[in-house]
Structure formats: C-alpha cells, structure tokens
Write an enzyme that holds these catalytic residues in place. Sequence first.
Site, mmCIF file in Angstrom:
data_model
loop_
_atom_site.group_PDB
_atom_site.id
_atom_site.type_symbol
_atom_site.label_atom_id
_atom_site.label_comp_id
_atom_site.label_asym_id
_atom_site.label_seq_id
_atom_site.Cartn_x
_atom_site.Cartn_y
_atom_site.Cartn_z
ATOM 1 N N PHE A 160 0.785 -1.399 -0.066
ATOM 2 C CA PHE A 160 -0.064 0.149 -0.008
ATOM 3 C C PHE A 160 0.940 1.333 -0.021
ATOM 4 O O PHE A 160 0.365 2.353 0.292
ATOM 5 C CB PHE A 160 -0.855 -0.079 1.175
ATOM 6 C CG PHE A 160 -1.989 -1.096 1.380
ATOM 7 C CD1 PHE A 160 -2.973 -1.003 0.317
ATOM 8 C CD2 PHE A 160 -1.834 -2.195 2.138
ATOM 9 C CE1 PHE A 160 -4.000 -1.974 0.319
ATOM 10 C CE2 PHE A 160 -2.647 -3.111 1.991
ATOM 11 C CZ PHE A 160 -3.951 -3.214 1.117
ATOM 12 N N CYS A 274 -0.460 3.160 -11.081
ATOM 13 C CA CYS A 274 -1.394 1.958 -10.580
ATOM 14 C C CYS A 274 -2.719 2.436 -10.556
ATOM 15 O O CYS A 274 -3.653 1.458 -10.860
ATOM 16 C CB CYS A 274 -1.002 1.722 -9.129
ATOM 17 S SG CYS A 274 0.738 0.837 -9.360
ATOM 18 N N ARG A 344 5.151 7.813 -14.684
ATOM 19 C CA ARG A 344 4.416 6.838 -15.315
ATOM 20 C C ARG A 344 3.044 7.191 -15.292
ATOM 21 O O ARG A 344 2.314 7.728 -14.104
ATOM 22 C CB ARG A 344 4.490 5.523 -14.901
ATOM 23 C CG ARG A 344 6.079 4.834 -15.016
ATOM 24 C CD ARG A 344 6.098 3.617 -14.408
ATOM 25 N NE ARG A 344 6.108 3.546 -12.805
ATOM 26 C CZ ARG A 344 6.335 2.390 -12.179
ATOM 27 N NH1 ARG A 344 6.375 1.466 -12.766
ATOM 28 N NH2 ARG A 344 6.403 2.722 -10.796
ATOM 29 N N ARG A 431 -2.428 22.601 -9.556
ATOM 30 C CA ARG A 431 -2.488 21.899 -8.183
ATOM 31 C C ARG A 431 -2.746 22.745 -6.879
ATOM 32 O O ARG A 431 -2.840 22.609 -5.899
ATOM 33 C CB ARG A 431 -0.761 21.441 -7.599
ATOM 34 C CG ARG A 431 -0.512 20.650 -8.741
ATOM 35 C CD ARG A 431 -0.918 19.024 -8.487
ATOM 36 N NE ARG A 431 -0.648 18.364 -9.268
ATOM 37 C CZ ARG A 431 -0.615 16.836 -9.018
ATOM 38 N NH1 ARG A 431 -1.224 16.492 -8.178
ATOM 39 N NH2 ARG A 431 -0.032 15.941 -9.748
HETATM 40 P P1 NAD Z 1 8.393 -1.859 -11.573
HETATM 41 O O1 NAD Z 1 8.196 -1.787 -13.178
HETATM 42 O O2 NAD Z 1 9.049 -0.402 -11.123
HETATM 43 O O3 NAD Z 1 9.202 -2.937 -11.334
HETATM 44 C C1 NAD Z 1 8.888 -4.315 -11.782
HETATM 45 C C2 NAD Z 1 10.268 -4.910 -11.971
HETATM 46 O O4 NAD Z 1 10.134 -6.398 -12.269
HETATM 47 C C3 NAD Z 1 11.111 -4.554 -12.945
HETATM 48 O O5 NAD Z 1 12.272 -4.117 -12.737
HETATM 49 C C4 NAD Z 1 10.883 -5.546 -14.077
HETATM 50 O O6 NAD Z 1 12.316 -5.581 -14.775
HETATM 51 C C5 NAD Z 1 11.195 -6.833 -12.980
HETATM 52 N N1 NAD Z 1 10.561 -8.059 -13.848
HETATM 53 C C6 NAD Z 1 9.554 -8.289 -14.678
HETATM 54 N N2 NAD Z 1 9.485 -9.626 -14.877
HETATM 55 C C7 NAD Z 1 10.299 -10.039 -14.229
HETATM 56 C C8 NAD Z 1 10.772 -11.717 -14.240
HETATM 57 N N3 NAD Z 1 10.306 -12.507 -14.880
HETATM 58 N N4 NAD Z 1 11.904 -11.849 -13.267
HETATM 59 C C9 NAD Z 1 12.617 -11.059 -12.519
HETATM 60 N N5 NAD Z 1 12.052 -9.658 -12.642
HETATM 61 C C10 NAD Z 1 11.150 -9.321 -13.666
HETATM 62 O O7 NAD Z 1 6.749 -2.025 -10.963
HETATM 63 P P2 NAD Z 1 6.637 -1.444 -9.592
HETATM 64 O O8 NAD Z 1 6.007 0.058 -9.468
HETATM 65 O O9 NAD Z 1 7.451 -1.777 -8.743
HETATM 66 O O10 NAD Z 1 5.211 -2.265 -9.475
HETATM 67 C C11 NAD Z 1 5.391 -3.757 -9.013
HETATM 68 C C12 NAD Z 1 3.970 -4.414 -8.610
HETATM 69 O O11 NAD Z 1 3.453 -3.552 -7.476
HETATM 70 C C13 NAD Z 1 2.863 -3.773 -9.535
HETATM 71 O O12 NAD Z 1 1.944 -5.037 -9.571
HETATM 72 C C14 NAD Z 1 2.071 -2.361 -9.017
HETATM 73 O O13 NAD Z 1 0.939 -2.494 -9.384
HETATM 74 C C15 NAD Z 1 2.285 -2.832 -7.535
HETATM 75 N N6 NAD Z 1 2.439 -1.583 -6.726
HETATM 76 C C16 NAD Z 1 3.128 -0.626 -6.840
HETATM 77 C C17 NAD Z 1 3.206 0.420 -6.157
HETATM 78 C C18 NAD Z 1 3.937 1.710 -6.844
HETATM 79 O O14 NAD Z 1 4.005 2.758 -5.805
HETATM 80 N N7 NAD Z 1 4.729 1.763 -7.867
HETATM 81 C C19 NAD Z 1 2.592 0.347 -4.964
HETATM 82 C C20 NAD Z 1 1.896 -0.752 -4.575
HETATM 83 C C21 NAD Z 1 1.823 -1.888 -5.371
HETATM 84 C C1 UGA Z 2 -1.178 5.182 -4.773
HETATM 85 C C2 UGA Z 2 -1.720 4.771 -3.338
HETATM 86 O O1 UGA Z 2 -1.807 5.828 -2.630
HETATM 87 C C3 UGA Z 2 -1.136 3.692 -2.864
HETATM 88 O O2 UGA Z 2 -1.677 3.357 -1.406
HETATM 89 C C4 UGA Z 2 -1.018 2.396 -3.655
HETATM 90 O O3 UGA Z 2 0.056 1.520 -2.941
HETATM 91 C C5 UGA Z 2 -0.224 2.696 -4.816
HETATM 92 O O4 UGA Z 2 -1.158 3.788 -5.642
HETATM 93 C C6 UGA Z 2 -0.399 1.624 -5.639
HETATM 94 O O5 UGA Z 2 -0.861 0.741 -5.710
HETATM 95 O O6 UGA Z 2 0.646 1.955 -6.874
HETATM 96 P P1 UGA Z 2 0.744 6.521 -5.669
HETATM 97 O O7 UGA Z 2 0.222 6.319 -6.981
HETATM 98 O O8 UGA Z 2 2.192 6.542 -5.491
HETATM 99 O O9 UGA Z 2 -0.139 5.726 -4.403
HETATM 100 O O10 UGA Z 2 0.403 7.906 -5.158
HETATM 101 P P2 UGA Z 2 -0.728 8.941 -4.448
HETATM 102 O O11 UGA Z 2 -0.329 9.797 -3.336
HETATM 103 O O12 UGA Z 2 -1.845 8.194 -4.176
HETATM 104 O O13 UGA Z 2 -1.173 9.757 -5.680
HETATM 105 C C7 UGA Z 2 -1.726 9.442 -7.029
HETATM 106 C C8 UGA Z 2 -2.187 10.601 -7.922
HETATM 107 O O14 UGA Z 2 -3.391 11.263 -7.046
HETATM 108 C C9 UGA Z 2 -1.160 11.655 -8.030
HETATM 109 O O15 UGA Z 2 -1.186 12.175 -9.258
HETATM 110 C C10 UGA Z 2 -1.419 12.720 -7.117
HETATM 111 O O16 UGA Z 2 -0.990 13.891 -7.400
HETATM 112 C C11 UGA Z 2 -2.976 12.932 -7.259
HETATM 113 N N1 UGA Z 2 -3.592 13.136 -5.873
HETATM 114 C C12 UGA Z 2 -3.371 12.732 -4.789
HETATM 115 C C13 UGA Z 2 -4.625 14.222 -6.372
HETATM 116 O O17 UGA Z 2 -4.648 14.693 -7.398
HETATM 117 N N2 UGA Z 2 -5.250 14.687 -5.202
HETATM 118 C C14 UGA Z 2 -5.151 14.257 -3.922
HETATM 119 O O18 UGA Z 2 -5.909 14.810 -3.045
HETATM 120 C C15 UGA Z 2 -4.217 13.130 -3.664
#
Ligand code: NAD
Ligand code: UGA
Length: 457
Positions: A160, A274, A344, A431
Amino acid sequence: MKFKKNILCIGAGYVGGPTMAMIAYKCPRYRITVVDINPTRIAEWNSEELPIYEPGLDKLVRATSGKNLFFSTDIEGGIRDNDIIFVSVNTPTKTFGAGAGMAADLQYWEKTARQILQYSKSSKIVIEKSTLPVKTALAMENILRNTHSVSFEILSNPEFLAEGSAVTDLENPDRILIGSRETESGLKARETLVEIYANWVPSEKIITSNIWSSELSKIVSNAFLAQRISSINAISALCEKTDADITEVSRAVGMDSRIGSKFLNASIGFGGSCFKKDILNLVYLCRHYGLNEVADYWESVVKINQYQQERFILNMLTAMFNTLTDKKICLFGFSFKANTGDTRESPAIFIARRLLEEKAEIVITDPKALRNARADLAGVNGKISFVEDPYMAAEECHAIALLTEWEIYRNLDFQKIYITMAKPASIFDGRNILDHKRCFDIGFNVYPTGKPPLTHF
Ligand code: NAD
Ligand code: UGA
C-alpha cells in the site's frame, strides 16, 4: 553470520527495492536478496545512484546493502537458495489481444511462476506483492502444483506504499494485509509472514483474511482513493462555473469525520502507474462476471480523470485568446506527484502532448523527473526543451502551467519570474499551491483549479 531467515524478492522496482530495503533495515538477522531480469536496474541498485528517487531510501540501502541486502540478476540461484519468495514484478494493463486496454497483463507474473516451479529444490512460500486480479493465486497454484517433489503455499500480501512517501509508509503502515488459504499449511505460512512484519509493525496493524479478499482489497483501496480525487475534480469544474472555491468546499466537506479530509485536493487529475490500471482491471473483472452497472460506475472514475486533464488544456486555450500557436509555455513539474522522479501515467505527459498539438512551444522543468520526461516525449513532434532551473525555464514564456506540487515552486520569486516573461503573462495552477493573490498583484493573470480566475482584463 548465520541468518535466521533467507528471503528472496523477484522484481527490483518501485515496490521490490524499497520494501526489501525496509525489511533488511528492520531485521538485520534476515538475509534478503532482490533479483531482476533487468541487469541495468540491478547495477543501479548496487551503485551510488539508485534507480529511483525516494526520500530516505538512500539511507536504508546504504545501511544494509552488502550486509544483509543483496541485489542480483541470478534468478535461478535466488529461487534455489531461498524458501520465502516475494514477487513484485510489474502487472501493467494489457496492450494487445483480448482485454487490451483494460485487463492486467499477467505475462511477467506467469513467467515468474514457471521459473519458481523450474528451479525450486525445496518447498517454498510464494508471496504475491504485485497488485493482481482477484483469483490470480488460483492460477499460480495450478502452475505450481505440477511437481511431486516440493510443495508451495501462496500468500497475498499487497503493498500500500505511495511513491514519494514510501519509506515512511513502509516504516509506519496503516495496515499490513496477509491473505492465505485457510488450510493448516496456509495458516502456518501466514504465521511465517506475520512474524517478519512483527519485527516493527504493531500486531493490531497486521490483519489477515482469506486470499481472495486480500487480492480484491488492494484493487478496491486504489479504486476508492482514485474515486475521491475524481469526485473532488468533478466538483472543481462546477466551482469554476459558479464562483465557489474548491478549497473552501473540500475543507467544509472533509471536516465531516465520516468523510475525512485527506485526498480531497483538486488537481489536473491523478497519475501514477497504478490507479488507472487497477481501476480498469476492476472494470474488466466486473464485466467478466456480467456486472455491467458496477463496471460502468468504476469506469466513470477514469473518465472524469481524463475529462479533468482535457479541461485544463481547454481552460488554457480559452484564457489565451483561443490560440496557443507559437506561444511558449513553461511546465512547472513533470512527475505524477511531488517527491518522486516517476512520470508513469503522469498527467503532464498528456498535457505536454496536447499543448504541442496546439502548436505551442513547451519548456519543461522538474527537480527530479527530467530524465524520464525526455524518454516520455522522445519522438514527439514539436518544440520541446528541458531546463533544470525554473527561473531560466520561464524566461520569455507566455504562461506557466504548474503541474506537480513540488515544494520549491511555492517559494519561488515570482516577481523575478514575471519580469522575464512575455506579456500578458499567465499562471495556470493545476495544483492550487501558489499564493494566487500575490501572483495577481505582481501582474500575472492567475487561473487556479476550481476557483474564480484573477485577471487584469
Ligand atoms: P516496476 O516496473 O518498477 O518493477 C517491476 C520489476 O520487475 C522491473 O524491474 C522488471 O524488470 C521486473 N521483472 C519483470 N518480470 C520479471 C521476471 N520474470 N523476473 C525478474 N524480474 C522481473 O513496478 P513497480 O512499480 O515496482 O510495481 C510492481 C507491482 O507492485 C505492480 O503490480 C504494481 O501494481 C504494484 N504496486 C506498485 C506500487 C508503486 O508505488 N509503484 C505500490 C503498490 C503496489
Ligand atoms: C497510490 C496509493 O496511494 C497507494 O496506497 C498504492 O499503494 C499505490 O497507489 C499503488 O498501488 O501503486 P501513488 O500512486 O504512489 O500511490 O501516489 P498517490 O499519493 O496516491 O497519488 C496518486 C495521484 O493522485 C497523484 O498524481 C497525485 O498527485 C494525485 N492526487 C492525490 C490528487 O490529485 N489529489 C489528491 O488529493 C491526492
């Protein structure tokens, strides 16, 4: 030193890197290995310049890297030598075939499952850290059951954290969710994972559930958060028509303790890798189960988000005499939110492209995201430049579009900026972080989001 537990994480991205760095930091007696198919990413984790910018992450990695945290490309060895395996590979929206543009692309996830099956010589706990459609664990079990020599237990432990605050979110999470099968071996595996988090997370914050509830809760959490933003952004459009002020409305509404005040900032729309992908995945799932009304309801959250971004462009166009051709526009901020270099799904990408379509010239400034911005706009036709210093970036521009709420933009000397700009000079605050009255007094025409504009016409 003999380590108490050996843990592997597959996927060294925005989730895998920080999450494992925190476990390593809090649990010096555990040995953590993070592997990835991308050798450049692994080399960056092993260098001074980490692959992602995240406040406080440097400190964690410096304290643990080479001691009990290791980054490697040896996926086979990693799987062989570790019995607890987190999987945090990417799960983007599918771009091809059935479900294109909606469903989650599970190819990376499935490849990982097959590698785990191929290289495992002992029984493992496999933990879903990636965000996945509900019932993915069933597919995982069906792949992993094709062996007689070892057994696998699948857990769901969604992440999260939010970017920009990942380290504090990991250190002090609202909750840790662990879903498992309710069998004897499922409950035992669940306990093993609870034990890891219990090293620093208070027990009342570690909650458990059945595995499907856990998978679904992650997507629903993101959908609810995004829904709040679309709700407030929809009302910001109404404010602009009625002279109401969105900040005043958010404050009044958010003071109802049943509603709460967080996540009610009107903006140019949500970005990030996401929210959109997870909602579209939810929509796809609902349609798959024939729940079309439910699907339409959630899809509208994404539609409003697109509408808000287009509305921002149309407001600029109207305010600047219905033509942007050859006007120079400075974008303050390109990352999808402050305190990250991640771009992204950043609304800035859409806004930049739309401004170029209108034949404007754009100058982009951002403290951490210029490298990604260059990559995002590579090959796009039009006049684009990238300038680190916001004062230099704004020189000779007709307008500033503030797209990311970086703290540094609040404290700029707007008098100094105004002098160097073409006149009339406008600010579009996507913003609502600037002192609008002060900018107006300096001479700018000011267009906030969801508030009456302040113009000299
Ligand atoms: P990311 O693209 O930054 O990282 C994923 C990594 O996995 C990449 O470096 C890729 O090269 C690697 N990968 C892909 N296939 C592979 C394999 N077969 N073996 C080894 N490595 C492999 O993605 P992320 O932002 O870290 O997100 C990962 C997951 O977590 C997603 O499902 C996303 O929805 C979830 N998530 C992301 C966030 C966030 O803030 N970015 C927060 C919560 C949940
Ligand atoms: C979000 C969730 O907050 C995390 O809990 C979750 O784990 C994550 O997605 C995920 O699954 O990837 P994140 O996308 O990193 O995290 O950042 P947020 O703070 O949620 O902001 C998301 C977008 O909403 C940003 O573009 C932000 O500027 C926008 N936002 C946020 C608004 O426009 N208004 C607000 O009041 C809050």
